[in-house]
Design an enzyme around this catalytic site. Sequence first.
Site, PDB file in Angstrom:
ATOM      1  N   THR A 137       0.803  -1.215   0.000  1.00 39.24           N
ATOM      2  CA  THR A 137       0.000   0.000   0.000  1.00 39.24           C
ATOM      3  C   THR A 137       0.837   1.268   0.000  1.00 39.24           C
ATOM      4  O   THR A 137       2.007   1.264   0.413  1.00 39.24           O
ATOM      5  CB  THR A 137      -0.910   0.010   1.253  1.00 39.24           C
ATOM      6  N   ASP A 138       0.219   2.368  -0.424  1.00 44.24           N
ATOM      7  CA  ASP A 138       0.844   3.687  -0.344  1.00 44.24           C
ATOM      8  C   ASP A 138       1.102   4.120   1.094  1.00 44.24           C
ATOM      9  O   ASP A 138       1.899   5.019   1.342  1.00 44.24           O
ATOM     10  CB  ASP A 138      -0.042   4.728  -1.040  1.00 44.24           C
ATOM     11  N   TYR A 177      -1.442   1.146  10.597  1.00 47.08           N
ATOM     12  CA  TYR A 177      -1.666   0.331   9.404  1.00 47.08           C
ATOM     13  C   TYR A 177      -0.440   0.345   8.494  1.00 47.08           C
ATOM     14  O   TYR A 177       0.021  -0.700   8.037  1.00 47.08           O
ATOM     15  CB  TYR A 177      -2.888   0.853   8.663  1.00 47.08           C
ATOM     16  N   LYS A 216       2.023  -2.776   7.403  1.00 48.36           N
ATOM     17  CA  LYS A 216       2.267  -3.154   6.005  1.00 48.36           C
ATOM     18  C   LYS A 216       3.760  -3.110   5.674  1.00 48.36           C
ATOM     19  O   LYS A 216       4.269  -3.961   4.943  1.00 48.36           O
ATOM     20  CB  LYS A 216       1.479  -2.244   5.077  1.00 48.36           C
ATOM     21  N   TRP A 264      -5.987   3.753  -3.368  1.00 49.92           N
ATOM     22  CA  TRP A 264      -7.250   4.368  -3.782  1.00 49.92           C
ATOM     23  C   TRP A 264      -8.098   3.417  -4.635  1.00 49.92           C
ATOM     24  O   TRP A 264      -8.600   3.772  -5.690  1.00 49.92           O
ATOM     25  CB  TRP A 264      -6.973   5.664  -4.546  1.00 49.92           C
TER      26      TRP A 264
END
Length: 211
Positions: free
Chosen positions: A13-14, A37, A41, A62
């Site tokens: 994820t970003d 979070y 990750k 997104w």
Amino acid sequence: ARSIGARILHLSTDYVFDGKGTSPYREDAPAAPVTAYGKAKAAGEERVRAACPEHAILRTAWLYGKHGPNFVYTMLRLMRAKDRIGVVADQRGSPTWSVDLAAAIVRILSSTSPRFGNYHYTDGGETSWREFALEIRRLGREFGILDRDCEVDALTTDQYPSKARRPAYSALSKEAVVRDYGVEVPDWRDSLRRFIGENAAHIRAATEPKQ
């Protein structure tokens, strides 16, 4: 995986980045997560790297798609129920249709000459949540999901109450996945149009305002 000679494709994820950037994060940019979070990750990525050298870590952001709650459905549901809504305008990223992400995953997994390391996939271009909402509204009107306009006011992050902190900037460079795997990256507006156009009836039923 290492014991049987298998490769790993790990989705991330970003949120592994701090969100302070002003240009798309490169695949080799250092992770600097600021949320629980994001830290979890980033730790997952490190464990994959340690466990199996033949890995591809694919970061995305997104996401929206046909199934499950997402920003597109939320906006259309609110727009059908209200005359005015507020959407954050100072966070930027790249909306990504899950079908496009799935196509990138299939391309990576089916390669006969795999490469390994960090990769990114989102749809092309970048926008703010408010600009994303305005495009959703435009297409909602065009495809008959919205039968009236709804004002979309610009909010700052501080004005929007949220328990989870989101990165202010999360656009990701796709240079490596295009170079190594030939993945195609459509513009986010084109993919959003396809998504809404192909699923208009389903979306209309899914975003019916609750009585």
